[in-house]
Design a protein around this motif. Structure first.
Motif, PDB file in Angstrom:
ATOM      1  N   TRP A  63     -26.140   6.979 -11.200  1.00  0.00           N
ATOM      2  CA  TRP A  63     -25.780   7.559  -9.899  1.00  0.00           C
ATOM      3  C   TRP A  63     -25.729   6.516  -8.778  1.00  0.00           C
ATOM      4  N   GLN A  66     -23.115   6.937  -6.113  1.00  0.00           N
ATOM      5  CA  GLN A  66     -22.892   8.291  -5.614  1.00  0.00           C
ATOM      6  C   GLN A  66     -23.613   8.511  -4.293  1.00  0.00           C
ATOM      7  N   GLN A 120     -17.996   3.614  -3.379  1.00  0.00           N
ATOM      8  CA  GLN A 120     -18.522   4.977  -3.512  1.00  0.00           C
ATOM      9  C   GLN A 120     -17.915   5.691  -4.711  1.00  0.00           C
ATOM     10  N   ASP A 121     -18.809   6.326  -5.508  1.00  0.00           N
ATOM     11  CA  ASP A 121     -18.446   7.104  -6.702  1.00  0.00           C
ATOM     12  C   ASP A 121     -17.884   6.258  -7.835  1.00  0.00           C
TER      13      ASP A 121
END
Length: 338
Positions: free
Chosen positions: A111, A114, A121-122
């Protein structure tokens, strides 16, 4: 609170389970084989640092996640990083909308990018989450980050020895100080842990990882304990060089270290003649956690265009060692020096 600890018969999971149960929480552990039988028959036993008589907690124990009877308020994921993907479907089904998931894996977590305000991001960390399969099935809003500092050993099925430490810092992925984080911190404090809420849990991950990604593989390759690695000039220099490469990567990702490399090495040396978890796994013939601890850092080096000659060399050697042990279904153990 209703707590489910997946991997609750292991060294860290068992430590948490006993202490949290003794503090009055409703604890269910997911365990397997002889460990499960021992817990069901005798309870979980914990030998605390400096104590001879174990604490015993009679917790609920099941052999699979799907056997957990009620939706827990908190799920503590105390398994190795490479063990998460095979259970992710059951894990997702276990949790309710408000369940707090606390992953306790070493290394860069799936993660990491995240809920992060970043150009990455992501982004999926492929080394620990191939094709982003865990990311796609676990809602990051349920996750509360955590860094595990205690040193513990699974002495025998259902018997855990606490070596030192009681810190489990936690933090929301977006850096907020949430009401649920405060509840979890209080719950941990009542069980005898130190669990401060951090606004930057990723910086703490890197601080812990600094040691894990260096001392774990070096110990597996040399069969040496922490004190010995830090006192032998060549391995101390190797650890320092590996940490320098990792620090460059982390700083490019916006991370600030609150201690310097020399202080981090000194802290490892103070732990003494303790076998790292990777050396323990090697001696038991278990699969080594090398991808999460080191492969993930090398992957982030590629993302940030950072050379990693020392990290990559140690990674290659440890991967070959792991392949050899797994293919022979054996174990490697040398007598420790006096």
């Amino acid at each position: 609170m209703k707590i489910c600890i997946i991997g609750g018969g292991g060294a860290i999971g068992g430590y948490l389970a006993v202490m949290l149960a003794k503090a009055g929480n409703d604890v269910t552990v997911v365990a397997r084989g002889e460990t499960l039988k021992a817990i069901q028959n005798k309870g979980l036993q914990l030998i605390l640092e400096g104590e001879s008589k174990p604490l015993v907690a009679h917790v609920k124990a099941v052999d699979r996640i799907s056997a957990v009877q009620e939706t827990p308020e908190v799920v503590m994921l105390a398994v190795k990083a490479h063990q998460v993907e095979p259970i992710v479907d059951d894990l997702a089904n276990l949790m309710g909308p408000e369940t707090v998931l606390i992953p306790m894996q070493n290394g860069i977590p799936w993660w990491y990018f995240q809920r992060l305000n970043s150009q990455h991001q992501d982004h999926a960390v492929e080394t620990v989450d191939p094709a982003g399969s865990i990311m796609s099935k676990i809602n990051p809003a349920n996750i509360l980050g955590c860094v595990v500092y205690p040193a513990t050993i699974a002495q025998s099925p259902g018997v855990i020895e606490h070596v030192e430490g009681n810190r489990f810092p936690i933090g929301e992925l977006d850096g907020s100080i949430s009401e649920r984080a405060q509840r979890i911190s209080q719950m941990m404090a009542e069980a005898g842990f130190k669990s401060p809420i951090l606004e930057d849990i990723r910086a703490e991950i890197w601080l812990k990882l600094w040691g894990n990604m260096t001392f774990n593989p070096i110990s597996a390759l040399t069969h040496e304990h922490l004190e010995g690695i830090c006192r032998f000039p060549l391995t101390k220099d190797l650890a320092r060089n590996m940490m320098t490469e990792a620090q460059t990567i982390a700083q490019k990702l916006g991370v600030t270290f609150r201690v310097d490399i020399e202080r981090r090495i000194a802290g490892a040396e103070k732990v003494g003649k303790h076998k790292t978890s990777m050396l323990q796994d090697l001696e038991a013939g278990n699969n080594l956690e090398i991808d999460a601890l080191l492969g993930s850092v090398i992957e982030l080096g590629q993302i940030t265009d950072t050379p990693t000659p020392c990290l990559s060399t140690v990674f290659a050697l440890t991967k070959l060692l792991n392949t050899r042990v797994q293919s022979s279904q054996g174990r490697l153990a040398l007598p420790m020096a006096a």
